[in-house]
Design a protein around this motif. Structure first.
Motif, PDB file in Angstrom:
ATOM      1  N   ASN A   1       0.845  -1.198   0.000  1.00 36.38           N
ATOM      2  CA  ASN A   1       0.000   0.000   0.000  1.00 36.38           C
ATOM      3  C   ASN A   1       0.879   1.246   0.000  1.00 36.38           C
ATOM      4  OD1 ASN A   1      -1.779   2.087   0.488  1.00 36.38           O
ATOM      5  ND2 ASN A   1      -2.441   1.341   2.494  1.00 36.38           N
ATOM      6  N   PRO A   2       0.940   1.965  -1.100  1.00 31.97           N
ATOM      7  CA  PRO A   2       1.849   3.123  -1.173  1.00 31.97           C
ATOM      8  C   PRO A   2       1.488   4.253  -0.226  1.00 31.97           C
ATOM      9  CG  PRO A   2       0.424   3.032  -3.104  1.00 31.97           C
ATOM     10  CD  PRO A   2       0.205   1.751  -2.352  1.00 31.97           C
ATOM     11  N   TYR A   3       0.283   4.243   0.349  1.00 28.53           N
ATOM     12  CA  TYR A   3      -0.133   5.319   1.242  1.00 28.53           C
ATOM     13  C   TYR A   3       0.169   5.021   2.709  1.00 28.53           C
ATOM     14  CZ  TYR A   3      -2.653   6.693  -2.934  1.00 28.53           C
ATOM     15  OH  TYR A   3      -2.956   7.055  -4.217  1.00 28.53           O
ATOM     16  N   ALA A   4       0.525   3.783   3.026  1.00 27.80           N
ATOM     17  CA  ALA A   4       0.705   3.380   4.424  1.00 27.80           C
ATOM     18  C   ALA A   4       1.948   4.029   5.027  1.00 27.80           C
ATOM     19  CB  ALA A   4       0.793   1.863   4.522  1.00 27.80           C
ATOM     20  N   HIS A   5       1.935   4.172   6.350  1.00 27.45           N
ATOM     21  CA  HIS A   5       3.025   4.828   7.070  1.00 27.45           C
ATOM     22  C   HIS A   5       4.168   3.842   7.344  1.00 27.45           C
ATOM     23  CE1 HIS A   5       4.098   7.529  10.821  1.00 27.45           C
ATOM     24  NE2 HIS A   5       5.150   7.214  10.117  1.00 27.45           N
ATOM     25  N   LEU A   6       3.881   2.709   7.947  1.00 31.16           N
ATOM     26  CA  LEU A   6       4.906   1.692   8.227  1.00 31.16           C
ATOM     27  C   LEU A   6       4.803   0.597   7.174  1.00 31.16           C
ATOM     28  CD1 LEU A   6       4.608   1.320  12.128  1.00 31.16           C
ATOM     29  CD2 LEU A   6       6.070   2.867  10.797  1.00 31.16           C
ATOM     30  N   ARG A   7       5.776   0.508   6.287  1.00 23.96           N
ATOM     31  CA  ARG A   7       5.657  -0.386   5.132  1.00 23.96           C
ATOM     32  C   ARG A   7       6.729  -1.467   5.096  1.00 23.96           C
ATOM     33  NH1 ARG A   7       5.522   2.268  -0.246  1.00 23.96           N
ATOM     34  NH2 ARG A   7       4.500   0.307  -0.797  1.00 23.96           N
ATOM     35  N   THR A   8       7.529  -1.568   6.128  1.00 24.08           N
ATOM     36  CA  THR A   8       8.603  -2.563   6.125  1.00 24.08           C
ATOM     37  C   THR A   8       8.091  -3.886   6.690  1.00 24.08           C
ATOM     38  OG1 THR A   8      10.165  -0.784   6.556  1.00 24.08           O
ATOM     39  CG2 THR A   8      10.954  -3.044   6.887  1.00 24.08           C
ATOM     40  N   PRO A   9       8.167  -4.978   5.917  1.00 22.73           N
ATOM     41  CA  PRO A   9       7.718  -6.271   6.437  1.00 22.73           C
ATOM     42  C   PRO A   9       8.577  -6.704   7.633  1.00 22.73           C
ATOM     43  CG  PRO A   9       7.932  -6.335   4.042  1.00 22.73           C
ATOM     44  CD  PRO A   9       8.557  -5.054   4.496  1.00 22.73           C
ATOM     45  N   VAL A  10       7.955  -7.418   8.563  1.00 24.03           N
ATOM     46  CA  VAL A  10       8.671  -7.914   9.742  1.00 24.03           C
ATOM     47  C   VAL A  10       8.315  -9.376   9.974  1.00 24.03           C
ATOM     48  CG1 VAL A  10       8.791  -5.666  10.918  1.00 24.03           C
ATOM     49  CG2 VAL A  10       6.790  -7.142  11.262  1.00 24.03           C
ATOM     50  N   THR A  11       9.125 -10.031  10.789  1.00 18.30           N
ATOM     51  CA  THR A  11       8.864 -11.418  11.176  1.00 18.30           C
ATOM     52  C   THR A  11       8.402 -11.448  12.638  1.00 18.30           C
ATOM     53  OG1 THR A  11      11.094 -11.782  12.009  1.00 18.30           O
ATOM     54  CG2 THR A  11      10.728 -12.184   9.643  1.00 18.30           C
ATOM     55  N   VAL A  12       7.930 -12.611  13.040  1.00 17.95           N
ATOM     56  CA  VAL A  12       7.541 -12.768  14.450  1.00 17.95           C
ATOM     57  C   VAL A  12       8.724 -12.472  15.358  1.00 17.95           C
ATOM     58  CG1 VAL A  12       6.819 -14.442  16.202  1.00 17.95           C
ATOM     59  CG2 VAL A  12       5.662 -14.387  13.981  1.00 17.95           C
ATOM     60  N   ASP A  13       9.901 -12.955  14.975  1.00 15.60           N
ATOM     61  CA  ASP A  13      11.096 -12.707  15.799  1.00 15.60           C
ATOM     62  C   ASP A  13      11.384 -11.211  15.895  1.00 15.60           C
ATOM     63  OD1 ASP A  13      11.410 -15.367  16.287  1.00 15.60           O
ATOM     64  OD2 ASP A  13      12.936 -15.679  14.729  1.00 15.60           O
ATOM     65  N   ASP A  14      11.202 -10.514  14.776  1.00 18.52           N
ATOM     66  CA  ASP A  14      11.415  -9.052  14.798  1.00 18.52           C
ATOM     67  C   ASP A  14      10.489  -8.390  15.819  1.00 18.52           C
ATOM     68  OD1 ASP A  14      13.277  -9.200  12.720  1.00 18.52           O
ATOM     69  OD2 ASP A  14      11.753  -8.833  11.159  1.00 18.52           O
ATOM     70  N   VAL A  15       9.228  -8.798  15.777  1.00 17.30           N
ATOM     71  CA  VAL A  15       8.243  -8.195  16.690  1.00 17.30           C
ATOM     72  C   VAL A  15       8.609  -8.514  18.131  1.00 17.30           C
ATOM     73  CG1 VAL A  15       5.813  -8.143  17.386  1.00 17.30           C
ATOM     74  CG2 VAL A  15       6.420  -8.327  14.955  1.00 17.30           C
ATOM     75  N   MET A  16       8.940  -9.773  18.377  1.00 14.66           N
ATOM     76  CA  MET A  16       9.238 -10.191  19.758  1.00 14.66           C
ATOM     77  C   MET A  16      10.483  -9.503  20.303  1.00 14.66           C
ATOM     78  SD  MET A  16       6.788 -12.194  20.592  1.00 14.66           S
ATOM     79  CE  MET A  16       7.395 -12.988  22.082  1.00 14.66           C
ATOM     80  N   ALA A  17      11.348  -9.065  19.397  1.00  9.63           N
ATOM     81  CA  ALA A  17      12.606  -8.436  19.839  1.00  9.63           C
ATOM     82  C   ALA A  17      12.438  -6.955  20.162  1.00  9.63           C
ATOM     83  CB  ALA A  17      13.675  -8.615  18.758  1.00  9.63           C
ATOM     84  N   THR A  18      11.286  -6.379  19.841  1.00  9.65           N
ATOM     85  CA  THR A  18      11.107  -4.947  20.133  1.00  9.65           C
ATOM     86  C   THR A  18      10.832  -4.765  21.630  1.00  9.65           C
ATOM     87  OG1 THR A  18       8.745  -5.037  19.559  1.00  9.65           O
ATOM     88  CG2 THR A  18      10.288  -4.397  17.821  1.00  9.65           C
TER      89      THR A  18
END
Lengths: 397, 373
Positions: A177-194
């Motif tokens: 979606n070219p209008y979206a603010h956060l457009r970088t794909p992430v993995t479950v591990d990425d999310v859990m590491a935040t």
């Protein structure tokens, strides 16, 4: 009852901050895009509904009055809606009322927000609670929904990894979606590491503070015929509100449960009843639901009857609700989790459904989408709005 | 299409410069209960609640969150209008006309005393780049408007004094206050030239509620004010782009609401007065006086103008316009109390004005019977 359609939608590219425009200029940007999409001009608009959430977000009281010229409303009926985060979709409903009343044929619903452009949105949002009790905790929208997430996970057995899957899905969608603010794909591990913000919500479970504008044009059936353009018909609307007191959403006397979105379910049922939707899982092709945090999307899917209570996370883990899956696709735009300009977030939900059912959603298009659901949430999970849109006026089957 | 709806219940809290014995929530609950009782209904009969808020006035970011409960909004369809209280009434009409509601409760409130100084939040309504650094606010806008009028047409000091006295006496009767409670001649300090304290609205706390129903829902035991016309409009924000001696948006709203009728066809007018001079300008835009002769409104008896005393001596912030519409409805219901015009009016006009120098206006007309249309 008079038929009403969305005949135009415009949205800016949502970002953290815009220093190139004033607030009225930003509003005008979204309004112009919607009018262009409908193939009309400001002179054709008969009334304007302004979509603006808390004044404090932009630091101007009654900021809508500042924007009258920007939306070409001089000499016309003009009013503003504010139901917190639910504002955008409530404003579209207000636009619907204008046309359905028979008093108007063309109504513009316009707004914008600059959520990141004050020192702390969460500090400001703390001031929405009552002065003598809950404000002192101190609550904000993150801690408020962390309590809901804790209760949901405890009640149904969901985990933080289940919540992370919501972020993974929506970020993948937002990347299309070219209008979206956060457009970088992430993995479950990425999310859990935040980093943990308020247990169990981590940074990647949360929406960004977005800046941008959006507008829709609503028209009567007679006017739509004259326009001869693509339209999405408003088939059903609904709203419902809860108590402000989260303590009254638990226990045997509770009207609603803070784990679930019971009043949203009521609002959605009202819109289904009006639209003639009897089996949402079979009849709703696409859902753009307001879910600013990953945990919220799980119980909103259930409120929409796209999953039985307590099963949305297992179904999501099995691949449901994602672009390309069977059944209803949820938030193909990336949703509120990836873009949250509070005042118009609900409006964008309706606009995205309009794009989907008219087949103009680009890379995020849900194949053969003809019936869609939009929803929004405001206050402390308190004000709810729902809308069913379709590309036809026939019975929904 | 008209009557679009009927007012079958109305209630407002008593006059108080500063309510200290009740919270905002308690004030809202009391008027909700009062309006429903007046309509002979319970909250279970209501299918939509419409609230009107002005967040920064009381320092709450989403003010309707705390007032939704006492308004009976829990588990109901609730919408909040934030542009001005009168828009909540316009929206109630739209919902009923659209077939989305049959019985609507509309609740508004103004508690400016919760601010350290009501002018502080007012200053935040000035845009931040040019007007706010100048200290621009409602009284300054009213002063500029009055000075523009004085420059073009001159000021009739006698008419101004008569207006102040007339509104003070009516307000004292209306609110059960002793004679002389409002001493209109003592506040001679100039606030924004040529306006003194006595020429500008005096702040008070108030909550109010009205019950609107579909015309077919009116029962024989209810007293109805039938809504026979509805109009609202806005002017631009930039006052430099407006003719401050006129109110274009009021002219548009009047035309929309009157639908070919004349102001002379009505028995009572309840109108917002942003200042004494502002009253003259509004009277001209409404057709109550010819252009440049607005001062003649002071001596008008037909239609009766602001028998309630209006908002000059009792201005409840956000709900000031709402109160004018409520009072206009109460006149044709025969429920205007000490302000009741005799013989009982058959028709009335309510005019609500908001924003700097009257940027926005709304007009509702009421009839004592369904066929008054």
């Amino acid at each position: 009852m008079r038929n009403v359609a969305i005949a135009g939608f415009g949205q800016s590219h949502f970002v953290k901050s815009r220093t190139d425009v004033t607030f009225p200029e930003l509003v005008r940007e979204g309004a112009t895009l919607a009018l262009d999409d409908a193939g009309i001009t400001m002179a054709d608009v008969q009334a304007v509904v302004f979509s603006m959430a808390p004044d404090a977000l932009i630091g101007v009281g009654h900021g809508e009055r500042w924007c009258v010229e920007a939306v070409g409303a001089q000499g016309k009926p003009f009013m503003r809606i504010n139901t917190g985060g639910a504002t955008g979709l409530t404003a579209v409903q207000a636009g619907y009322m204008h046309v359905a009343s028979g008093l108007f044929d063309v109504v513009l619903v316009a707004g914008a927000d600059r959520v990141s452009e004050q020192l702390s949105a969460q500090s400001m949002l703390n001031k929405m609670w009552d002065t003598g009790y809950e404000r002192l905790y101190p609550l904000n929208t993150i801690t408020m929904l962390a309590l809901s997430a804790q209760r949901y996970n405890d009640k149904y057995g969901a985990t933080e990894e289940d919540m992370a899957l919501v972020t993974v899905k929506n970020r993948r969608h937002a990347s299309l979606n070219p209008y979206a603010h956060l457009r970088t794909p992430v993995t479950v591990d990425d999310v859990m590491a935040t980093r943990m913000i308020s247990w169990p919500l981590k940074l990647a479970d949360l929406c960004p503070s977005s800046t941008g504008a959006a507008s829709v044009v609503l028209v009567s059936e007679e006017y739509a015929k004259k326009l001869n353009t693509r339209v999405a018909w408003v088939r059903g609307i609904g709203q419902c509100a809860e108590t402000i007191w989260m303590g009254d959403r638990v226990g045997p006397a509770a009207l609603q449960d803070h784990a679930d979105a019971d009043s949203l379910a009521t609002a959605m049922q009202r819109s289904y009843d009006q639209a003639g939707v009897t089996n949402p899982r079979e009849q709703i092709d696409v859902a753009e639901i307001y879910a600013p945090f990953s945990s919220v999307e799980l119980h909103v899917i259930e409120a929409a009857q796209l999953s039985p209570l307590g099963e949305s996370f297992t179904r999501m883990a099995a691949g449901e609700f994602a672009l390309g899956s069977e059944g209803t696709v949820v938030n193909p735009s990336g949703g509120t989790l990836c873009t949250n300009p509070i005042a118009v977030t609900g409006l964008v939900r309706a606009g995205e459904v309009y794009l989907q059912v008219t087949g103009h959603a680009g890379d995020r298009q849900v194949q053969d989408a003809s019936v869609g659901l939009a929803s929004s949430i405001g206050g402390d999970h308190q004000f709810y709005a729902s809308m069913v849109l379709a590309n036809h006026l026939e019975e929904i089957s | 299409m008209f009557p679009s709806a009927a007012v079958v219940g109305a209630f407002s809290s008593p006059y108080a410069a500063r309510v200290e014995d009740r919270s905002l929530e308690e004030m809202v609950f009391a008027v909700t209960k009062g309006a429903l009782a007046d309509a002979g209904l319970t909250i279970a009969d209501i299918d939509a609640v419409i609230l009107s808020t002005h967040d920064q006035a009381t320092g709450r970011v989403i003010e309707s969150m705390v007032t939704n409960g006492p308004s009976g909004g829990v588990d109901r369809d609730v919408t909040t209008l934030a542009s001005s209280s009168e828009h909540a009434l316009c929206y109630a009409n739209l919902r009923i006309l659209a077939g989305q509601s049959r019985r609507v409760l509309v609740v508004g409130w103004g508690k400016p005393s919760e601010a350290v100084d009501p002018s502080h939040p007012d200053r935040l309504t000035a845009e931040p780049f040019f007007l706010r650094p100048l200290g621009f606010r409602s009284s300054v806008a009213a002063g500029l408007q009055a000075s523009a009028y004085a420059s073009r047409y001159g000021l009739d000091e006698g008419a101004l004094a008569a207006l102040r006295t007339s509104r003070a006496r009516a307000s004292e009767r209306m609110h059960g206050l002793p004679d002389g409670h409002f001493d209109t001649e003592s506040d001679t300090d100039v606030v924004a030239w040529p306006l003194t304290e006595a020429d500008l609205p005096r702040s008070c706390d108030m909550a109010a509620a009205m019950v609107l129903v579909h015309p077919d829902e009116v029962t024989s035991d209810q007293t109805a004010a039938w809504i026979t016309g509805l109009g609202w409009a806005t002017d631009g924000y930039e006052i430099a782009d407006r003719d401050l001696c006129d109110l274009d948006s009021l002219r548009v709203a009047m035309k929309m609401a009157l639908r070919g009728r004349s102001i002379e066809d009505f028995d009572v007018v309840e109108m917002t007065e942003l200042s004494t001079v502002g009253s003259f300008i509004a009277a001209e835009a409404m057709g109550l006086a010819s252009v440049g002769a607005g001062a003649s409104v002071v001596s008008r008896t037909t239609p009766a103008v602001n028998p309630s005393g209006g908002n000059l001596l009792a201005n409840p912030g956000n709900v000031a316009g709402f109160m004018r519409l409520l009072q206009a409805a109460q006149q044709v219901r025969g429920k205007a109390g000490a302000a009741q015009v005799e013989p009982m009016p058959r028709s009335s006009v309510g005019v609500a004005t908001h924003g700097f120098a009257g940027q926005g206006n709304a007009v509702l007309t009421f009839g004592a019977s369904r066929n008054e249309v």
